[in-house]
Write an enzyme that holds these catalytic residues in place. Structure first.
Site, PDB file in Angstrom:
ATOM      1  CD  GLU A   1     -12.181 -11.515  -4.114  1.00  0.00           C
ATOM      2  OE1 GLU A   1     -13.380 -11.441  -4.425  1.00  0.00           O
ATOM      3  OE2 GLU A   1     -11.281 -10.868  -4.667  1.00  0.00           O
TER       4      GLU A   1
ATOM      5  CG  ASN B   1      -8.811 -11.637   0.220  1.00  0.00           C
ATOM      6  OD1 ASN B   1      -9.902 -11.184  -0.073  1.00  0.00           O
ATOM      7  ND2 ASN B   1      -7.694 -11.279  -0.413  1.00  0.00           N
TER       8      ASN B   1
ATOM      9  CB  CYS C   1      17.417  19.723 -11.122  1.00  0.00           C
ATOM     10  SG  CYS C   1      16.016  18.644 -11.553  1.00  0.00           S
TER      11      CYS C   1
ATOM     12  CG  HIS D   1       4.130  -1.554  -4.526  1.00  0.00           C
ATOM     13  ND1 HIS D   1       2.946  -2.262  -4.569  1.00  0.00           N
ATOM     14  CD2 HIS D   1       5.085  -2.420  -4.950  1.00  0.00           C
ATOM     15  CE1 HIS D   1       3.176  -3.496  -5.014  1.00  0.00           C
ATOM     16  NE2 HIS D   1       4.474  -3.615  -5.239  1.00  0.00           N
TER      17      HIS D   1
ATOM     18  CG  ASN E   1      -1.899  -1.179   1.202  1.00  0.00           C
ATOM     19  OD1 ASN E   1      -2.059  -1.818   0.155  1.00  0.00           O
ATOM     20  ND2 ASN E   1      -2.473  -1.492   2.336  1.00  0.00           N
ATOM     21  CB  VAL E   2       1.230   3.967  -2.220  1.00  0.00           C
ATOM     22  CG1 VAL E   2       2.060   2.939  -2.975  1.00  0.00           C
ATOM     23  CG2 VAL E   2      -0.118   4.173  -2.899  1.00  0.00           C
ATOM     24  CG  ASP E   3      -2.911   3.401   2.531  1.00  0.00           C
ATOM     25  OD1 ASP E   3      -3.739   2.525   2.214  1.00  0.00           O
ATOM     26  OD2 ASP E   3      -2.060   3.229   3.435  1.00  0.00           O
TER      27      ASP E   3
ATOM     28  CB  SER F   1      -5.935  -9.261  -5.678  1.00  0.00           C
ATOM     29  OG  SER F   1      -4.900  -8.403  -6.149  1.00  0.00           O
TER      30      SER F   1
HETATM   31  C1  BV8 Z   1       8.681  -5.428 -11.479  1.00  0.00           C
HETATM   32  C2  BV8 Z   1       2.044   1.537  -6.821  1.00  0.00           C
HETATM   33  C3  BV8 Z   1      10.761  -5.939 -12.464  1.00  0.00           C
HETATM   34  C4  BV8 Z   1       1.502   2.494  -7.828  1.00  0.00           C
HETATM   35  C5  BV8 Z   1       1.611  -0.708  -7.661  1.00  0.00           C
HETATM   36  C6  BV8 Z   1       4.920  -7.223 -17.902  1.00  0.00           C
HETATM   37  C7  BV8 Z   1       5.728  -6.083 -17.961  1.00  0.00           C
HETATM   38  C8  BV8 Z   1       6.314  -5.545 -16.839  1.00  0.00           C
HETATM   39  C9  BV8 Z   1       6.113  -6.139 -15.613  1.00  0.00           C
HETATM   40  C10 BV8 Z   1       5.306  -7.241 -15.572  1.00  0.00           C
HETATM   41  C11 BV8 Z   1       4.718  -7.818 -16.682  1.00  0.00           C
HETATM   42  N1  BV8 Z   1       3.998  -8.889 -16.277  1.00  0.00           N
HETATM   43  C12 BV8 Z   1       4.109  -9.024 -14.948  1.00  0.00           C
HETATM   44  C13 BV8 Z   1       4.906  -8.047 -14.526  1.00  0.00           C
HETATM   45  C14 BV8 Z   1       5.277  -7.794 -13.216  1.00  0.00           C
HETATM   46  C15 BV8 Z   1       4.335  -6.690 -12.698  1.00  0.00           C
HETATM   47  C16 BV8 Z   1       3.070  -7.374 -12.238  1.00  0.00           C
HETATM   48  O1  BV8 Z   1       3.078  -8.035 -11.230  1.00  0.00           O
HETATM   49  N2  BV8 Z   1       1.969  -7.217 -13.009  1.00  0.00           N
HETATM   50  C17 BV8 Z   1       0.735  -7.879 -12.607  1.00  0.00           C
HETATM   51  C18 BV8 Z   1      -0.455  -6.979 -12.917  1.00  0.00           C
HETATM   52  C19 BV8 Z   1       0.671  -9.222 -13.323  1.00  0.00           C
HETATM   53  N3  BV8 Z   1       5.052  -6.113 -11.601  1.00  0.00           N
HETATM   54  C20 BV8 Z   1       5.780  -5.013 -11.797  1.00  0.00           C
HETATM   55  O2  BV8 Z   1       5.838  -4.371 -12.821  1.00  0.00           O
HETATM   56  C21 BV8 Z   1       6.605  -4.642 -10.572  1.00  0.00           C
HETATM   57  N4  BV8 Z   1       7.963  -4.428 -10.983  1.00  0.00           N
HETATM   58  O3  BV8 Z   1       8.271  -6.551 -11.659  1.00  0.00           O
HETATM   59  O4  BV8 Z   1       9.961  -5.009 -11.781  1.00  0.00           O
HETATM   60  C22 BV8 Z   1      10.476  -5.716 -13.923  1.00  0.00           C
HETATM   61  C23 BV8 Z   1      10.929  -4.559 -14.488  1.00  0.00           C
HETATM   62  C24 BV8 Z   1      10.722  -4.373 -15.857  1.00  0.00           C
HETATM   63  C25 BV8 Z   1      10.036  -5.339 -16.618  1.00  0.00           C
HETATM   64  C26 BV8 Z   1       9.549  -6.494 -15.991  1.00  0.00           C
HETATM   65  C27 BV8 Z   1       9.754  -6.673 -14.644  1.00  0.00           C
HETATM   66  C28 BV8 Z   1       6.064  -3.359  -9.965  1.00  0.00           C
HETATM   67  C29 BV8 Z   1       4.689  -3.634  -9.394  1.00  0.00           C
HETATM   68  C30 BV8 Z   1       4.244  -2.432  -8.566  1.00  0.00           C
HETATM   69  C31 BV8 Z   1       3.104  -1.749  -9.262  1.00  0.00           C
HETATM   70  N5  BV8 Z   1       2.648  -0.656  -8.407  1.00  0.00           N
HETATM   71  N6  BV8 Z   1       1.268   0.316  -6.870  1.00  0.00           N
HETATM   72  C32 BV8 Z   1       0.179   3.036  -7.400  1.00  0.00           C
HETATM   73  O5  BV8 Z   1      -0.387   2.609  -6.370  1.00  0.00           O
HETATM   74  O6  BV8 Z   1      -0.314   3.929  -8.107  1.00  0.00           O
HETATM   75  S1  BV8 Z   1       0.690  -2.118  -7.637  1.00  0.00           S
HETATM   76  C33 BV8 Z   1      -0.815  -1.884  -6.932  1.00  0.00           C
HETATM   77  O7  BV8 Z   1      -1.399  -3.202  -6.884  1.00  0.00           O
HETATM   78  C34 BV8 Z   1      -0.837  -1.422  -5.504  1.00  0.00           C
HETATM   79  O8  BV8 Z   1       0.433  -1.227  -4.908  1.00  0.00           O
HETATM   80  C35 BV8 Z   1      -1.534  -2.568  -4.802  1.00  0.00           C
HETATM   81  O9  BV8 Z   1      -1.140  -2.701  -3.522  1.00  0.00           O
HETATM   82  C36 BV8 Z   1      -1.067  -3.680  -5.633  1.00  0.00           C
HETATM   83  C37 BV8 Z   1      -1.671  -5.011  -5.404  1.00  0.00           C
HETATM   84  O10 BV8 Z   1      -3.058  -4.840  -5.289  1.00  0.00           O
HETATM   85  P1  BV8 Z   1      -3.709  -5.237  -3.880  1.00  0.00           P
HETATM   86  O11 BV8 Z   1      -3.052  -4.455  -2.810  1.00  0.00           O
HETATM   87  O12 BV8 Z   1      -3.689  -6.709  -3.751  1.00  0.00           O
HETATM   88  O13 BV8 Z   1      -5.149  -4.644  -4.044  1.00  0.00           O
HETATM   89  P2  BV8 Z   1      -6.373  -5.271  -4.880  1.00  0.00           P
HETATM   90  O14 BV8 Z   1      -7.416  -4.215  -4.992  1.00  0.00           O
HETATM   91  O15 BV8 Z   1      -5.848  -5.944  -6.102  1.00  0.00           O
HETATM   92  O16 BV8 Z   1      -6.924  -6.438  -3.939  1.00  0.00           O
HETATM   93  C38 BV8 Z   1      -7.524  -6.108  -2.698  1.00  0.00           C
HETATM   94  C39 BV8 Z   1      -7.800  -7.437  -2.023  1.00  0.00           C
HETATM   95  O17 BV8 Z   1      -8.307  -7.172  -0.731  1.00  0.00           O
HETATM   96  C40 BV8 Z   1      -8.848  -8.283  -2.742  1.00  0.00           C
HETATM   97  O18 BV8 Z   1      -8.390  -9.630  -2.762  1.00  0.00           O
HETATM   98  C41 BV8 Z   1     -10.092  -8.149  -1.857  1.00  0.00           C
HETATM   99  O19 BV8 Z   1     -10.843  -9.338  -1.842  1.00  0.00           O
HETATM  100  C42 BV8 Z   1      -9.470  -7.924  -0.513  1.00  0.00           C
HETATM  101  N7  BV8 Z   1     -10.278  -7.136   0.418  1.00  0.00           N
HETATM  102  C43 BV8 Z   1     -11.064  -6.060   0.161  1.00  0.00           C
HETATM  103  N8  BV8 Z   1     -11.556  -5.581   1.340  1.00  0.00           N
HETATM  104  C44 BV8 Z   1     -11.052  -6.357   2.327  1.00  0.00           C
HETATM  105  C45 BV8 Z   1     -10.247  -7.351   1.748  1.00  0.00           C
HETATM  106  N9  BV8 Z   1      -9.596  -8.284   2.475  1.00  0.00           N
HETATM  107  C46 BV8 Z   1      -9.761  -8.242   3.810  1.00  0.00           C
HETATM  108  N10 BV8 Z   1     -10.519  -7.321   4.442  1.00  0.00           N
HETATM  109  C47 BV8 Z   1     -11.179  -6.373   3.740  1.00  0.00           C
HETATM  110  N11 BV8 Z   1     -11.941  -5.468   4.386  1.00  0.00           N
END
Ligand code: BV8
Length: 250
Positions: free
Chosen positions: A220, A218, A156, A120, A103-105, A194
């Site tokens: 789900e 979670n 800068c 992140h 989280n970034v919050d 997720s």
């Molecule tokens: C990297 C900051 C090496 C920004 C975020 C193709 C090209 C390039 C990279 C990739 C590629 N394919 C895969 C990758 C790797 C990629 C990746 O993982 N992609 C995914 C989509 C497949 N990763 C990257 O790029 C990372 N860097 O790999 O570097 C590299 C370098 C170059 C080339 C290749 C590799 C960087 C990833 C960081 C991205 N930045 N955030 C911003 O916030 O603006 S990610 C963003 O998603 C947030 O940080 C967030 O935290 C994160 C994950 O999401 P979740 O936190 O899980 O949130 P979500 O809504 O998805 O889920 C919430 C969950 O909570 C749900 O399950 C829900 O059921 C549950 N929930 C809801 N309420 C509750 C609850 N549970 C309990 N109680 C509740 N009340």
């Protein structure tokens, strides 16, 4: 769920080291929109449109508008009971507890979490986009109202960018190393994520490979559920305080 909670509580009671990986679900109860939920942030935007270096290169004003809007949403949010329990656990003297967050919050920080590992970055920090050396170190930036002069680097006067990790960007090596070290633990909790984004989503599997007991909290099923020893389906802001009470009750 009661049985799973009691099992997890007994594991936590016996643990010397615990690591908790959190995602946006931990902040949902505080009013911070998640990324992939029905009202999720990504619903109205596509990550590749906004959370990538090329998106910022293409249209920095649009990306800054999205972050300023998110800051406005988060500014009125407070840490919830989930953040508070984890913050208290991070100060526990008898068990070493590491909190690793995607989280970034900054709500974990505001709850007083000790030794927080932020994978992140932070919504509330900026760094130099034009690559000056001094501007590589993030600074606090609370801009929520944009003018046609976007936030600038104080070193800068180049263009500033949100100090978060975008898709396709590498995470800070020190943060990754600290998270990898924390994956050597007795119990690994993955809470409110997720489990889609890597490398963050990979630490549960690393912990399992090193013999940790894996628990997921979670609402789900997620891709992490299959490798969890126990999945507790419930809200983090309810489950963590319940676990905490079970630990205190002994
Ligand atoms: C990297 C900051 C090496 C920004 C975020 C193709 C090209 C390039 C990279 C990739 C590629 N394919 C895969 C990758 C790797 C990629 C990746 O993982 N992609 C995914 C989509 C497949 N990763 C990257 O790029 C990372 N860097 O790999 O570097 C590299 C370098 C170059 C080339 C290749 C590799 C960087 C990833 C960081 C991205 N930045 N955030 C911003 O916030 O603006 S990610 C963003 O998603 C947030 O940080 C967030 O935290 C994160 C994950 O999401 P979740 O936190 O899980 O949130 P979500 O809504 O998805 O889920 C919430 C969950 O909570 C749900 O399950 C829900 O059921 C549950 N929930 C809801 N309420 C509750 C609850 N549970 C309990 N109680 C509740 N009340």
């Amino acid at each position: 769920m009661q049985e799973e909670l009691r099992t997890l509580a007994s594991r936590l009671r016996a643990a010397r080291t615990v690591t908790v990986m959190t995602g946006a679900g931990v902040s949902a109860a505080s009013g911070v929109p998640t990324f992939r939920g029905p009202e999720g942030l990504w619903r109205s935007f596509r990550p590749e449109d906004l959370a990538t270096p090329s998106a910022f290169e293409r249209d920095p004003a649009l990306v800054w508008e999205w972050y300023a809007w998110r800051r406005q949403r988060v500014a009125s949010c407070r840490p919830n009971a989930a953040h508070e329990v984890l913050a208290r656990w991070s100060h526990d003297e008898s068990t070493q507890v590491h909190v690793v967050t995607q989280n970034v919050d900054d709500l974990h920080l505001r709850a007083g979490t000790r030794g927080l590992i932020r994978l992140h970055g932070s919504l509330w920090e900026a760094k130099c986009f034009d690559g000056c050396a001094a501007g590589a170190r993030a600074w606090r930036d609370e801009t929520v109202t944009l003018t046609n002069r976007l936030p600038r680097c104080p070193h800068c006067d180049g263009l500033a960018r949100p100090a978060v990790v975008w898709f396709g960007e590498s995470l800070d090596a020190t943060d990754v190393a600290r998270a990898a070290e924390a994956a050597s633990c007795d119990v690994f909790l993955t809470v409110g994520t997720s489990a889609i984004v890597y490398p963050a989503a990979g630490f549960a599997r690393i912990a399992r490979g090193r013999g940790a007991y894996i628990a997921e909290i979670n609402l789900e099923q997620t891709p992490a559920s299959a490798s969890a020893d126990v999945s507790i389906f419930g809200a983090a802001e309810d489950v963590l305080p319940t676990l905490d009470r079970l630990l205190v009750a002994g």
